[in-house]
Write an enzyme that holds these catalytic residues in place. Sequence first.
Site, PDB file in Angstrom:
ATOM      1  N   HIS A  64       0.838  -1.205   0.000  1.00 58.54           N
ATOM      2  CA  HIS A  64       0.000   0.000   0.000  1.00 58.54           C
ATOM      3  C   HIS A  64       0.870   1.251   0.000  1.00 58.54           C
ATOM      4  O   HIS A  64       0.609   2.202  -0.754  1.00 58.54           O
ATOM      5  CB  HIS A  64      -0.903  -0.019   1.238  1.00 58.54           C
ATOM      6  CG  HIS A  64      -1.759   1.189   1.403  1.00 58.54           C
ATOM      7  ND1 HIS A  64      -3.058   1.258   0.956  1.00 58.54           N
ATOM      8  CD2 HIS A  64      -1.502   2.393   1.988  1.00 58.54           C
ATOM      9  CE1 HIS A  64      -3.568   2.451   1.247  1.00 58.54           C
ATOM     10  NE2 HIS A  64      -2.640   3.145   1.881  1.00 58.54           N
ATOM     11  N   GLU A  65       1.918   1.256   0.829  1.00 63.65           N
ATOM     12  CA  GLU A  65       2.797   2.427   0.914  1.00 63.65           C
ATOM     13  C   GLU A  65       3.631   2.581  -0.352  1.00 63.65           C
ATOM     14  O   GLU A  65       3.857   3.699  -0.829  1.00 63.65           O
ATOM     15  CB  GLU A  65       3.687   2.325   2.148  1.00 63.65           C
ATOM     16  CG  GLU A  65       2.930   2.289   3.467  1.00 63.65           C
ATOM     17  CD  GLU A  65       1.929   3.431   3.603  1.00 63.65           C
ATOM     18  OE1 GLU A  65       2.261   4.570   3.206  1.00 63.65           O
ATOM     19  OE2 GLU A  65       0.815   3.185   4.094  1.00 63.65           O
ATOM     20  N   HIS A 116       1.680   4.370  -3.022  1.00 65.69           N
ATOM     21  CA  HIS A 116       1.651   5.831  -2.916  1.00 65.69           C
ATOM     22  C   HIS A 116       2.856   6.438  -3.644  1.00 65.69           C
ATOM     23  O   HIS A 116       2.737   7.472  -4.314  1.00 65.69           O
ATOM     24  CB  HIS A 116       1.694   6.264  -1.451  1.00 65.69           C
ATOM     25  CG  HIS A 116       0.377   6.186  -0.744  1.00 65.69           C
ATOM     26  ND1 HIS A 116      -0.777   6.774  -1.233  1.00 65.69           N
ATOM     27  CD2 HIS A 116       0.028   5.593   0.437  1.00 65.69           C
ATOM     28  CE1 HIS A 116      -1.773   6.558  -0.389  1.00 65.69           C
ATOM     29  NE2 HIS A 116      -1.319   5.840   0.622  1.00 65.69           N
ATOM     30  N   GLU A 146      -5.990   6.989  -1.290  1.00 68.98           N
ATOM     31  CA  GLU A 146      -6.023   5.792  -0.463  1.00 68.98           C
ATOM     32  C   GLU A 146      -6.608   4.607  -1.248  1.00 68.98           C
ATOM     33  O   GLU A 146      -6.123   3.480  -1.144  1.00 68.98           O
ATOM     34  CB  GLU A 146      -6.853   6.046   0.801  1.00 68.98           C
ATOM     35  CG  GLU A 146      -6.193   6.966   1.811  1.00 68.98           C
ATOM     36  CD  GLU A 146      -4.905   6.392   2.373  1.00 68.98           C
ATOM     37  OE1 GLU A 146      -4.836   5.178   2.621  1.00 68.98           O
ATOM     38  OE2 GLU A 146      -3.952   7.172   2.552  1.00 68.98           O
TER      39      GLU A 146
END
Length: 265
Positions: A139-140, A143, A197
């Site tokens: 997920h990070e 980004h 997100e």
Amino acid sequence: MRKILVAVFAFLLFVGCYSSTTQGGLVGANSRQIMLVSASTMNESAAKAYVDTLKSARNKGALNTNPALTKRVQNIAKRLIAQVGTFRQDALKWDWQVNVIEEDTLNAWCMPGGKIVVYTGIINRLNLTDSELAAIIGHEIAHALREHSREQASSDQLKNIGIFAVSQAAGLDSGATNLLNLATHYTISLPFSRSHETEADHIGTELMARAGYNPNDAVVVWQKMSKIGSSSTPEILSTHPSNESRIKDLKEIAKKVMPLYLATK
């Protein structure tokens, strides 16, 4: 006439900076983005801020204190990083760095250019399995791949708010004056938007599936997150808690990328 020229210039600037930083992958994460702040500025800022963060942690005796845990985190990240070419080939050549900071906070982040930190709090307090940890790191990483920090900074620059407004009011050059805190502000301090997100959820889940981690465990992570009371909402959830709609969306994405996971077996 002047107004027309200004409008034409603004249009050309807008078109020239309106593009997608990633290929879509199976999840289709390639919507267009406005990028006014240069990638080199964000990456330089991230490199400086990352060194500063690690130095601070080292001085506190909190950097990579558990060799086994650090190796575990780095190995999981390595498997995920090997898959980033699906979304952008250039990311395979980034100077990826992965470190663990001993701190009881439910958080992790990836700065522009692949500078990752995972806090021990999120691993220990959620008792994360390797697959669940892969969901967090993926997920990070997502980004960073989508350059969400740069996109948010560009949006603020366009609206002349935040760092950019302060610099202009003081008659300073925002790019030079705020180089150090630019990445810190837009990667760690400032919450990502709901759309960011969602994009990170989608890309991160596909990354973990391609790396051989069960994508259903991404759902488990956010279910664990959602059980934490609103009075202590994890920093990683930003201003957007893991509500029912987010978990429902992740279930659909996990189903979509499941064939990628099964192909690794």
